[in-house]
Design a protein around this motif. Structure first.
Motif, short mmCIF file in Angstrom:
data_model
loop_
_atom_site.label_atom_id
_atom_site.label_comp_id
_atom_site.label_asym_id
_atom_site.label_seq_id
_atom_site.Cartn_x
_atom_site.Cartn_y
_atom_site.Cartn_z
N ARG A 298 -76.42 4.89 39.27
CA ARG A 298 -76.04 5.28 37.71
C ARG A 298 -76.07 6.72 37.73
O ARG A 298 -75.74 6.93 36.40
CB ARG A 298 -77.92 5.90 37.65
CG ARG A 298 -78.99 4.74 37.76
CD ARG A 298 -80.19 4.81 38.00
NE ARG A 298 -81.08 5.89 38.97
CZ ARG A 298 -82.09 6.62 39.09
NH1 ARG A 298 -83.14 6.64 38.38
NH2 ARG A 298 -82.11 6.59 40.50
N PHE A 299 -74.92 7.13 37.83
CA PHE A 299 -74.65 8.45 37.93
C PHE A 299 -73.51 9.01 37.99
O PHE A 299 -72.38 7.83 38.95
CB PHE A 299 -75.78 9.82 38.77
CG PHE A 299 -77.11 9.73 38.42
CD1 PHE A 299 -78.05 10.20 37.49
CD2 PHE A 299 -77.55 9.76 40.16
CE1 PHE A 299 -79.22 9.62 37.80
CE2 PHE A 299 -79.16 9.35 40.14
CZ PHE A 299 -79.76 9.97 38.68
N ASP A 300 -72.93 9.87 38.02
CA ASP A 300 -71.75 9.72 37.44
C ASP A 300 -70.96 11.75 38.08
O ASP A 300 -72.87 12.70 37.12
CB ASP A 300 -70.64 10.21 36.32
CG ASP A 300 -70.28 8.39 35.67
OD1 ASP A 300 -70.61 8.06 37.11
OD2 ASP A 300 -69.82 7.73 34.83
N ALA A 301 -70.34 12.90 38.35
CA ALA A 301 -70.46 13.83 38.67
C ALA A 301 -68.93 14.40 38.75
O ALA A 301 -68.43 13.31 39.27
CB ALA A 301 -71.80 13.79 39.99
N TYR A 302 -68.91 15.05 38.09
CA TYR A 302 -67.65 16.68 38.46
C TYR A 302 -67.10 17.39 38.14
O TYR A 302 -68.97 18.22 37.90
CB TYR A 302 -66.85 15.79 36.35
CG TYR A 302 -67.60 16.13 35.79
CD1 TYR A 302 -67.86 17.03 34.92
CD2 TYR A 302 -68.65 14.99 34.35
CE1 TYR A 302 -68.43 17.99 33.91
CE2 TYR A 302 -69.41 15.67 33.73
CZ TYR A 302 -69.02 16.97 33.13
OH TYR A 302 -70.03 17.07 32.13
N PRO A 303 -66.14 18.50 39.01
CA PRO A 303 -66.94 19.29 38.94
C PRO A 303 -66.56 20.17 37.88
O PRO A 303 -65.81 19.78 36.82
CB PRO A 303 -65.02 20.25 40.09
CG PRO A 303 -64.55 18.59 39.23
CD PRO A 303 -65.78 17.62 38.90
N VAL A 304 -67.31 21.29 37.61
CA VAL A 304 -67.25 22.44 36.27
C VAL A 304 -66.87 24.00 37.13
O VAL A 304 -66.96 24.10 38.35
CB VAL A 304 -68.74 21.97 35.83
CG1 VAL A 304 -68.85 21.11 34.97
CG2 VAL A 304 -70.35 22.44 37.12
N GLY A 305 -66.71 24.59 36.08
CA GLY A 305 -66.93 26.02 35.82
C GLY A 305 -68.24 26.27 37.14
O GLY A 305 -68.20 26.50 37.19
#
Length: 283
Positions: free
Chosen positions: A241-248
């Motif tokens: 169900r989820f997406d993930a991406y790196p943030v600052g």
């Protein structure tokens, strides 16, 4: 675990999305923070941290408008409410509220056994609305001091829908204050966590328990008090169900806020980051 999340929706949007009947976020509530909350409690917040007063959906029988343990006596039907609760559960039997700092999360596998959570799991369940949550991935590469690099990720629903984090809430009465004083009661919440699904487990081995709309009513309903039925809700899992991406890394400071925290981290900032989808090292 779940130690930070984003909740940018306005109260009117939350009232509509979660079929809230009574918005009580404008009522006075007790705070455990030493400084005024920023952004103010009840307003959109892109970096929600433990000990803040957070917006929570729950169902109770209103009684005289107070927020204490006598808020529901079973004489009327429960009403779905949007309220401000302190993040970090304080059991009713605690000597002081400091214990809440250690109870921001509750493991789904053990809440029906732990004295601090069992009664709440059977009778006081809530939903914590969010856009998504932050989690820190330990990199297989290390810094000069020998410690692993940590990269924050933002995890959200791939379909763009709001995230309904499963929570439990509790009331704590301050014996030093007048019972008639609304802030003599401290109402607190913990976020339930479960084992991370494939892919997300490359970021962290735990994740919040996220409920689907068809289960909101059963989770919130005070009538759902059978341990087996609650255990089935706690065991809910639907991978993918989820997406993930790196943030600052700015999100690591609870004093930093704003929509910019949700922007993807530029490639040049990524060092030894594992792609959750492929397991490949990026940067």
């Amino acid at each position: 675990m779940c130690g930070r999340y984003a909740a940018s929706a306005g109260n009117d949007d939350l009232v509509e999305e979660f079929d809230v009947v009574l918005d009580r976020t404008g009522e006075p509530v007790r705070s455990v923070l030493k400084s005024p909350q920023d952004p103010p409690a009840g307003s959109p917040d892109h970096n929600v941290a433990p000990s803040k007063n957070v917006r929570v959906v729950l169902e109770r029988v209103p009684k005289n408008g107070d927020g204490g343990a006598g808020d529901g006596d079973g004489s009327r039907d429960p009403v779905r409410q949007l309220r401000l609760l302190t993040w970090g559960l304080v059991p009713s039997w605690a000597k002081d509220p400091s214990v809440g700092a250690r109870m921001t999360n509750a493991r789904a596998e053990t809440v029906l056994d732990k004295p601090a959570f069992r009664k709440a799991a059977l009778a006081r369940r809530a939903i914590v609305p969010a856009d998504g949550w932050y989690e820190w991935q330990k990199s297989p590469t290390v810094k000069l001091d020998g410690k692993p690099r940590k990269q924050p990720f933002f995890i959200h629903r791939a379909d763009g829908a709001p995230v309904a984090l499963a929570g439990l809430y509790e009331f704590w009465k301050d014996p030093s204050l007048d019972p008639a004083d609304p802030v003599s009661w401290l109402t607190t919440v913990t976020i339930v966590t479960t084992a991370a699904e494939p892919g997300l487990d490359r970021i962290h081995d735990r994740q919040p328990l996220v409920l689907e709309p068809e289960d909101w009513g059963r989770w919130l309903g005070p009538g759902t008090d059978d341990p087996d039925e609650v255990a089935a809700l706690l065991a809910f899992a639907t991978p993918g169900r989820f997406d993930a991406y790196p943030v600052g890394r700015a999100v690591g400071s609870s004093r930093v806020n704003g929509a910019g925290l949700l922007e993807p981290a530029p490639p040049e900032e990524l060092q030894g980051v594992l792609d959750p989808a492929t397991g490949e090292i990026v940067g």
